[in-house]
Design a protein around this motif. Sequence first.
Motif, PDB file in Angstrom:
ATOM      1  N   MET A 256      -3.730   8.878 -55.280  1.00 53.34           N
ATOM      2  CA  MET A 256      -3.574  10.268 -56.113  1.00 53.34           C
ATOM      3  C   MET A 256      -3.448  10.170 -57.610  1.00 53.34           C
ATOM      4  N   GLY A 257      -4.449  10.593 -58.381  1.00 59.19           N
ATOM      5  CA  GLY A 257      -4.380  10.636 -59.631  1.00 59.19           C
ATOM      6  C   GLY A 257      -4.536   9.498 -60.640  1.00 59.19           C
ATOM      7  N   ARG A 258      -4.597   8.245 -59.901  1.00 59.72           N
ATOM      8  CA  ARG A 258      -4.979   6.758 -60.476  1.00 59.72           C
ATOM      9  C   ARG A 258      -6.512   6.831 -60.987  1.00 59.72           C
ATOM     10  N   PRO A 259      -6.831   5.953 -62.160  1.00 57.90           N
ATOM     11  CA  PRO A 259      -8.013   5.974 -62.392  1.00 57.90           C
ATOM     12  C   PRO A 259      -8.643   4.991 -61.630  1.00 57.90           C
ATOM     13  N   LEU A 260     -10.067   5.351 -61.145  1.00 54.78           N
ATOM     14  CA  LEU A 260     -10.608   4.619 -60.035  1.00 54.78           C
ATOM     15  C   LEU A 260     -11.935   4.028 -60.707  1.00 54.78           C
ATOM     16  N   TYR A 261     -12.123   2.771 -60.408  1.00 55.06           N
ATOM     17  CA  TYR A 261     -13.482   2.124 -60.739  1.00 55.06           C
ATOM     18  C   TYR A 261     -14.264   1.962 -59.487  1.00 55.06           C
ATOM     19  N   VAL A 262     -15.425   2.420 -59.007  1.00 58.44           N
ATOM     20  CA  VAL A 262     -16.146   2.287 -57.889  1.00 58.44           C
ATOM     21  C   VAL A 262     -17.115   1.249 -57.964  1.00 58.44           C
ATOM     22  N   THR A 263     -17.265   0.177 -57.280  1.00 57.44           N
ATOM     23  CA  THR A 263     -18.447  -0.900 -57.298  1.00 57.44           C
ATOM     24  C   THR A 263     -18.828  -0.757 -55.840  1.00 57.44           C
ATOM     25  N   ILE A 264     -20.428  -0.532 -55.652  1.00 55.57           N
ATOM     26  CA  ILE A 264     -20.668  -0.609 -54.389  1.00 55.57           C
ATOM     27  C   ILE A 264     -21.946  -1.722 -54.285  1.00 55.57           C
ATOM     28  N   ASP A 265     -21.720  -2.580 -53.747  1.00 54.93           N
ATOM     29  CA  ASP A 265     -22.849  -3.659 -53.262  1.00 54.93           C
ATOM     30  C   ASP A 265     -23.643  -3.024 -52.243  1.00 54.93           C
ATOM     31  N   LEU A 266     -24.897  -2.512 -52.356  1.00 55.29           N
ATOM     32  CA  LEU A 266     -25.522  -1.716 -51.408  1.00 55.29           C
ATOM     33  C   LEU A 266     -25.762  -2.484 -50.203  1.00 55.29           C
ATOM     34  N   ASP A 267     -25.588  -3.865 -50.066  1.00 54.59           N
ATOM     35  CA  ASP A 267     -25.681  -4.589 -48.999  1.00 54.59           C
ATOM     36  C   ASP A 267     -24.601  -4.451 -47.798  1.00 54.59           C
ATOM     37  N   VAL A 268     -23.829  -3.467 -48.449  1.00 55.23           N
ATOM     38  CA  VAL A 268     -22.799  -2.964 -47.379  1.00 55.23           C
ATOM     39  C   VAL A 268     -23.464  -2.223 -46.110  1.00 55.23           C
ATOM     40  N   ILE A 269     -24.534  -1.704 -46.461  1.00 55.06           N
ATOM     41  CA  ILE A 269     -25.375  -0.943 -45.615  1.00 55.06           C
ATOM     42  C   ILE A 269     -26.476  -2.016 -44.612  1.00 55.06           C
ATOM     43  N   ASP A 270     -26.472  -1.389 -43.483  1.00 56.05           N
ATOM     44  CA  ASP A 270     -27.239  -2.228 -42.556  1.00 56.05           C
ATOM     45  C   ASP A 270     -28.535  -2.511 -42.869  1.00 56.05           C
ATOM     46  N   PRO A 271     -29.227  -3.864 -42.744  1.00 53.15           N
ATOM     47  CA  PRO A 271     -30.288  -4.154 -43.388  1.00 53.15           C
ATOM     48  C   PRO A 271     -31.598  -3.322 -42.639  1.00 53.15           C
ATOM     49  N   GLY A 272     -31.288  -2.846 -41.538  1.00 53.59           N
ATOM     50  CA  GLY A 272     -32.218  -1.803 -41.065  1.00 53.59           C
ATOM     51  C   GLY A 272     -32.595  -0.607 -41.936  1.00 53.59           C
ATOM     52  N   ALA A 273     -31.336  -0.112 -42.544  1.00 55.51           N
ATOM     53  CA  ALA A 273     -31.589   0.873 -43.445  1.00 55.51           C
ATOM     54  C   ALA A 273     -31.809   0.610 -44.897  1.00 55.51           C
ATOM     55  N   PHE A 274     -31.508  -0.529 -45.315  1.00 59.44           N
ATOM     56  CA  PHE A 274     -31.533  -1.179 -46.644  1.00 59.44           C
ATOM     57  C   PHE A 274     -31.993  -2.389 -46.511  1.00 59.44           C
ATOM     58  N   PRO A 275     -33.309  -2.695 -46.364  1.00 52.92           N
ATOM     59  CA  PRO A 275     -33.758  -3.987 -46.149  1.00 52.92           C
ATOM     60  C   PRO A 275     -33.719  -4.802 -47.804  1.00 52.92           C
ATOM     61  N   GLY A 276     -34.123  -4.253 -48.738  1.00 54.80           N
ATOM     62  CA  GLY A 276     -34.382  -4.859 -49.836  1.00 54.80           C
ATOM     63  C   GLY A 276     -33.229  -5.200 -50.556  1.00 54.80           C
ATOM     64  N   THR A 277     -32.508  -6.345 -50.189  1.00 56.28           N
ATOM     65  CA  THR A 277     -31.205  -6.806 -51.050  1.00 56.28           C
ATOM     66  C   THR A 277     -31.172  -8.101 -51.123  1.00 56.28           C
ATOM     67  N   GLY A 278     -30.375  -8.684 -52.003  1.00 55.10           N
ATOM     68  CA  GLY A 278     -30.070 -10.370 -52.479  1.00 55.10           C
ATOM     69  C   GLY A 278     -29.724 -11.055 -51.126  1.00 55.10           C
ATOM     70  N   THR A 279     -28.917 -10.693 -50.481  1.00 55.23           N
ATOM     71  CA  THR A 279     -28.138 -11.478 -49.529  1.00 55.23           C
ATOM     72  C   THR A 279     -27.925 -10.511 -48.178  1.00 55.23           C
ATOM     73  N   PRO A 280     -29.064 -10.186 -47.550  1.00 55.26           N
ATOM     74  CA  PRO A 280     -28.761  -9.225 -46.367  1.00 55.26           C
ATOM     75  C   PRO A 280     -28.080  -9.983 -45.214  1.00 55.26           C
ATOM     76  N   GLU A 281     -26.790  -9.194 -44.933  1.00 55.52           N
ATOM     77  CA  GLU A 281     -25.947  -9.640 -44.032  1.00 55.52           C
ATOM     78  C   GLU A 281     -26.130  -8.735 -42.678  1.00 55.52           C
ATOM     79  N   PRO A 282     -26.536  -9.213 -41.549  1.00 58.11           N
ATOM     80  CA  PRO A 282     -26.711  -8.663 -40.063  1.00 58.11           C
ATOM     81  C   PRO A 282     -25.636  -7.699 -39.896  1.00 58.11           C
ATOM     82  N   GLY A 283     -25.632  -6.671 -39.424  1.00 56.36           N
ATOM     83  CA  GLY A 283     -24.597  -5.678 -39.228  1.00 56.36           C
ATOM     84  C   GLY A 283     -24.594  -4.918 -40.362  1.00 56.36           C
ATOM     85  N   GLY A 284     -23.443  -4.096 -40.499  1.00 54.74           N
ATOM     86  CA  GLY A 284     -23.250  -3.123 -41.821  1.00 54.74           C
ATOM     87  C   GLY A 284     -23.132  -1.650 -41.346  1.00 54.74           C
ATOM     88  N   ILE A 285     -22.566  -0.932 -42.000  1.00 54.87           N
ATOM     89  CA  ILE A 285     -22.413   0.565 -42.018  1.00 54.87           C
ATOM     90  C   ILE A 285     -23.955   1.198 -41.884  1.00 54.87           C
TER      91      ILE A 285
END
Lengths: 294, 294, 294, 294, 294, 294
Positions: free
Chosen positions: D204-233
């Motif tokens: 609460m109240g702290r300054p946040l920096y958010v970094t999202i590597d989109l490969d966190v998402i399942d390669p089925g929904a996000f196929p185009g990425t540098g190191t696709p890892e099976p599974g994922g949200i």
Amino acid sequence: MTDLVAPGRFLGMTAGEATAQWVYFGVPMDFTASFLPGSRFGPARIREASYALETYSPVLERDLSELAVADLGDLEFAFGNTSGALDRISRTAREILGHGQRFLAVGGEHLITLPLLRSVVQQYPDVVVIHWDAHADLRDTYLGDPYSHATVLRRVAEIIRPGNLYQFGIRSATREEMEYARAHSHLYLESVREPLARVLPELMGRPLYVTIDLDVIDPGAFPGTGTPEPGGISAAEAFEGLRLLSGRNVVGMDLVEAMPLQDVSQRTALLAAKMVRDALLNIVPRLGGKCDVE
Amino acid sequence: MTDLVAPGRFLGMTAGEATAQWVYFGVPMDFTASFLPGSRFGPARIREASYALETYSPVLERDLSELAVADLGDLEFAFGNTSGALDRISRTAREILGHGQRFLAVGGEHLITLPLLRSVVQQYPDVVVIHWDAHADLRDTYLGDPYSHATVLRRVAEIIRPGNLYQFGIRSATREEMEYARAHSHLYLESVREPLARVLPELMGRPLYVTIDLDVIDPGAFPGTGTPEPGGISAAEAFEGLRLLSGRNVVGMDLVEAMPLQDVSQRTALLAAKMVRDALLNIVPRLGGKCDVE
Amino acid sequence: MTDLVAPGRFLGMTAGEATAQWVYFGVPMDFTASFLPGSRFGPARIREASYALETYSPVLERDLSELAVADLGDLEFAFGNTSGALDRISRTAREILGHGQRFLAVGGEHLITLPLLRSVVQQYPDVVVIHWDAHADLRDTYLGDPYSHATVLRRVAEIIRPGNLYQFGIRSATREEMEYARAHSHLYLESVREPLARVLPELMGRPLYVTIDLDVIDPGAFPGTGTPEPGGISAAEAFEGLRLLSGRNVVGMDLVEAMPLQDVSQRTALLAAKMVRDALLNIVPRLGGKCDVE
Amino acid sequence: MTDLVAPGRFLGMTAGEATAQWVYFGVPMDFTASFLPGSRFGPARIREASYALETYSPVLERDLSELAVADLGDLEFAFGNTSGALDRISRTAREILGHGQRFLAVGGEHLITLPLLRSVVQQYPDVVVIHWDAHADLRDTYLGDPYSHATVLRRVAEIIRPGNLYQFGIRSATREEMEYARAHSHLYLESVREPLARVLPELMGRPLYVTIDLDVIDPGAFPGTGTPEPGGISAAEAFEGLRLLSGRNVVGMDLVEAMPLQDVSQRTALLAAKMVRDALLNIVPRLGGKCDVE
Amino acid sequence: MTDLVAPGRFLGMTAGEATAQWVYFGVPMDFTASFLPGSRFGPARIREASYALETYSPVLERDLSELAVADLGDLEFAFGNTSGALDRISRTAREILGHGQRFLAVGGEHLITLPLLRSVVQQYPDVVVIHWDAHADLRDTYLGDPYSHATVLRRVAEIIRPGNLYQFGIRSATREEMEYARAHSHLYLESVREPLARVLPELMGRPLYVTIDLDVIDPGAFPGTGTPEPGGISAAEAFEGLRLLSGRNVVGMDLVEAMPLQDVSQRTALLAAKMVRDALLNIVPRLGGKCDVE
Amino acid sequence: MTDLVAPGRFLGMTAGEATAQWVYFGVPMDFTASFLPGSRFGPARIREASYALETYSPVLERDLSELAVADLGDLEFAFGNTSGALDRISRTAREILGHGQRFLAVGGEHLITLPLLRSVVQQYPDVVVIHWDAHADLRDTYLGDPYSHATVLRRVAEIIRPGNLYQFGIRSATREEMEYARAHSHLYLESVREPLARVLPELMGRPLYVTIDLDVIDPGAFPGTGTPEPGGISAAEAFEGLRLLSGRNVVGMDLVEAMPLQDVSQRTALLAAKMVRDALLNIVPRLGGKCDVE
């Protein structure tokens, strides 16, 4: 933050809209496409691909950034509203010509040539149309409709003066189109370079409008197009054909039917972009230099 | 030569045109598509893909070849002639309904739902429209045009009785569309199964028309579509939603916006074909059996 | 020149052929595939893709390079010579088992499970077969042929003891296959994790053979396969299913029907490779550690 | 010629550079990618894809065009010159922060997070880093190099205060990375939404920096990425995770590793663009409204 | 409902089965393919693609719809059952020839030429085989099997009379195949047009069977094929080669190894379809006209 | 288990490392690529594709398996660490030459030619460089960096003796590069075969190093490359160019810029592999035979 790129202009088109001699714009309309639609993405991908080229051609020894060409961006349309789109295209061409400028437009589908030429004919009533294509595009109607990529040169033939239509590289047509061509067109089958070299001297000094359906090129070199027709000229023959236009009185030009979306190799957009660059290198006079039209 | 296959009919649709209770046909029209065109290839590829399925579903315990469904083939259009196409679609639906038959049509783009419903409303003035989609499709005009895939449910809402539009799975809309929906539609965001299960009991016995824009499904499972919208229901939720229609008085149905050309995995066409099969397994009464509509 | 890579072994399979407890090999045969062939490229692309993974799993807290697994390479076949291929597969499995080793084989098509199991049954007559698949594969013949990817589990059921076949995740079958399953198989529709968790305790201590047709997974996550069937379990459920095998007496295993050629995203090969890695992490005992089979 | 489109700005980012509260820019650098390069095309394709979305979200009930966000375009680099590129990125971020603005950057590869954070830390020494990713990215060196997409969060951990790194959705790491994480990071395996909802109230109240590597998402929904890892949200979980950021004191953000070139379905670029839109809808205060940070 | 299209026949093949002089059919068999399978999809995609062509050729000045050609559809096979398939193909050809008709068959893989020729040889014992291909296909066995796409011309050479095999365009062969060719075949390396023009006059009046492996064409123009071999003739040379067949006594023909599934540009299927059209325009006599065989 | 294949060696390279006259190795480095990266996958896919070829060429009448060539595998790199990579490449070449062997290396990007030549020049100070390429690669710096695929031949020109650089097939260059070429290079625009045939006799007996950027070939025949330039020589001209090298004193060679990942047709890798095979068939002396260098 001067290191941030401003995208959205074709490589090396550095002139301002007001001072340009030639203007370039995209016409992303494709809603009469019969086999494979998608040429609406042509203008954006051609612009993007242009950045993989050089502004300079070692073969032509000219540099695009030394010519007075401005990129105006793309027209926007209501999809499916054909007549509204055609009006808008025609109006844009008329405004450009009214400013004493000439234009190179990229499609989009071939039907865009009709409204462009409507405006050209008002200013140059004796314009000669030089048409490169795999298809004759001379049907009277297509699936009941008189306005289509398959009828566009028939409509063009009806608004220019008789005998002023020259067609090159044609390799697909119906029997009826060939009969119409016999009476109303100079049609050369399958090749571009050789018949064009023969014809151009007869047209010395006449105002020329050049319309190139890029499917005139073999689908191996240009796979992304609306109605790919097997066979066709090589990319090399296309570039040599452009070179024949050097020093001619070209008053307007279009390149149509690039459909780059399905081409993961990017070569469709790259070839279209290089055709744009080389067309301009051949037909636009050098800045400050005298116009070298014969 | 009895071992030569006769292609051109959807798997297991063995009824003759005259004796069928339900008819199936394709509407390969896509000329108002705004982002990615190509759904005109939907009907042919869905039919082709159907042969990779079984006629029998072990989950539904029913067999398509035991139902009285006939495949009539595809309508043919003049591309770009929107009003002519809409008339033809409407006339086809009217003839089918006039024979006492019901229909499942596959697109093609979503605008085809409008002419289909025009004919349905003539016969069933109190028809309730069940709409699955990623997009609300409730704009008044789109790029100046009132007839578009983006306005189609607005036009539908204007020809059916007030309060008869139910929308499910919506995840994209403008602020204006949401305001319109508040007054004229029952709109459920993001999911299909749960709200549909709540709503259907209230509609007991009413004639239902079901229109499914297949982009309601996540682009991961259904990549080939005209305006893919990230997010979306799973294929499993779509099949469960179809199951909720079992035993309902469905009088007509369409599935639209399958654009399988760019999908080398073939799963777009396969999923669309299985949706067709399972829709019919759920809503068409068994031959010789009594109609089990509640 | 020690910095030159020696390709050709699956990531982290560092054991020698003689000292390995488990061996891994590829069976690139696909000539009975009915819809989309190409699984013969599976073994090579799975091996290539394995190098994009880690040998260690943070979820399982085990490392493949700490297990005694050897990669033997791929079998070579005369394409189209089905019976010769089946003999060779069977002989290879028999030799491995004869050395006191166990094996994980990757296909290739599902028919390879039959010759593998022929050899397993000789050594473990009471083997229980755990089968994950989209399709029941229980036909008696397919297009007149008794040996096919569509009949393989029927043939398997005929060579193992009655009641020893357990099928999970099935979502496609004919009415006849379902009738056969009722008499000869424990068949669970559509899901894997939940029924497998219920069944495994009943099989305590029994020798298990696991055969996974990777098309059990949804085509969105696993697009490159021979007969993609819409619907299916998620990749997450597949990995959880593998985890349930931890500590069980698995005596052999295969993963089949990966067809990665048309998948430019590479995720088909990557998912298959990670399934191989996680399967081995779960079922192979740690080196030097005692075998923790219940 | 007001009907000519000016491309090159993300949909609905209408603020001027001077008056913007948040700025958006692209960082098309990908030269340390180890498996599949190509994320340098991310920024251009994400911008192009944004035009297939609406500015308004019916789920969030907010409109991007009502927020003070400016699109500055993309940085330009000498490919392969890693240290020069990192300096330029860092300098750009510092200038933005110096103007009292905040930024959302899109990659490009994950290494860009390091120079961005270097500038953030100067202004917010107690910044908390929220990291979504398939990979821990905590190696000390990768193939001998300390600056890589595989080491970036290790370098980040070294420049922020101890205990300020939170990692979510991780499903790939080496044993060494997990040991490092135990001492220096709060690392949550495989899921994002649930642990993020638990953690955020503590910050609460702290300054946040958010970094999202989109490969966190399942390669089925996000196929185009540098190191696709099976599974994922799922994409749905990703959007819900963004929603948890609403009303937090986010001072900077990046989304990285979109590699859309090989994805003919366009869904990679579309999902990335929608993530950008929804991130901004959640974290940027409404114009003229008071800042609703807790 | 006369506006519903009846798909399933090749463009312009309007003759009935009984009255046709030539019949066209598909042989979707590909199970001996060694590198890239998938030609089983050739016949369906070639038929689909034919609708993008005209029935009339402006180059040949003939119209397919004026010839007596019937499309019989495709043969159906049990995949993997090679000998059963070969018998069925042979029987079909025999029945056609028995009706006094001639045939053009499309594959499928090259092995189909063997059973087709078995029937042709019964009726025309002195038949001359004209073979266009990238590969000599003269092995005695391939991976131990005598019946394969790589051995098919060897088997053909064994059933026709000595000296009656002419091979054109060959650019791949083993040393053993070249030795066999020296004794048993007239083999011309790398080109088709020039050697064919020299050879045909010597064969005046002889019955010819033409078998074209489409991989004789360069993979740039024909990318979708089973064993693409770099180099090859252009599409233009292929069409000119067909023209040389005009007026010859061709008694049967096949075109094989089109594998269009992976070709998103559609040009593989389009080129194959145009080869079919032009082959028939050249070799089938005009209806009611006298047969112009020399 | 002798029927298990050992993959990982180029087709027919059967010599041992110690006894080989020529060695072959891969240099999978691509981190200075400016437009389309991915050539790091070149070596693996070229090796895989080689198995679709024959070891024997019927055109050259030679067999690769009869030559003393060894495949050493691929170098491994820290991605992004350019100088470390260049050192490693140089050291490998030096070791090979030190053993009295010659080498053919495949890239990877064109920058690898620089370190290879550094070692060649130490042993052959008067080496002549034969360069085939679409691009002159003569810039002094590229985006500020002197070491890049766009500057590599400039760097090469600086380390070899004046007048020893010959460039063929060039079709893209800046004005500055052409000015540099006039002073420092023999540069031939657009074609390879004809100028190479003229030049080679002048170089009789001189040690030659051949560097081929495969993008010299038309993108229709070779679509998968880093900076595809429309136009270009045919595959046939490329093979004829290789034949001109027969009997010349070639002391080293490289083929670079194959980027096969996005090419589903596989023809990029196949053409590269056949170029490797034919290059070696032309330049490596037959085993036991005398060296036929002029």
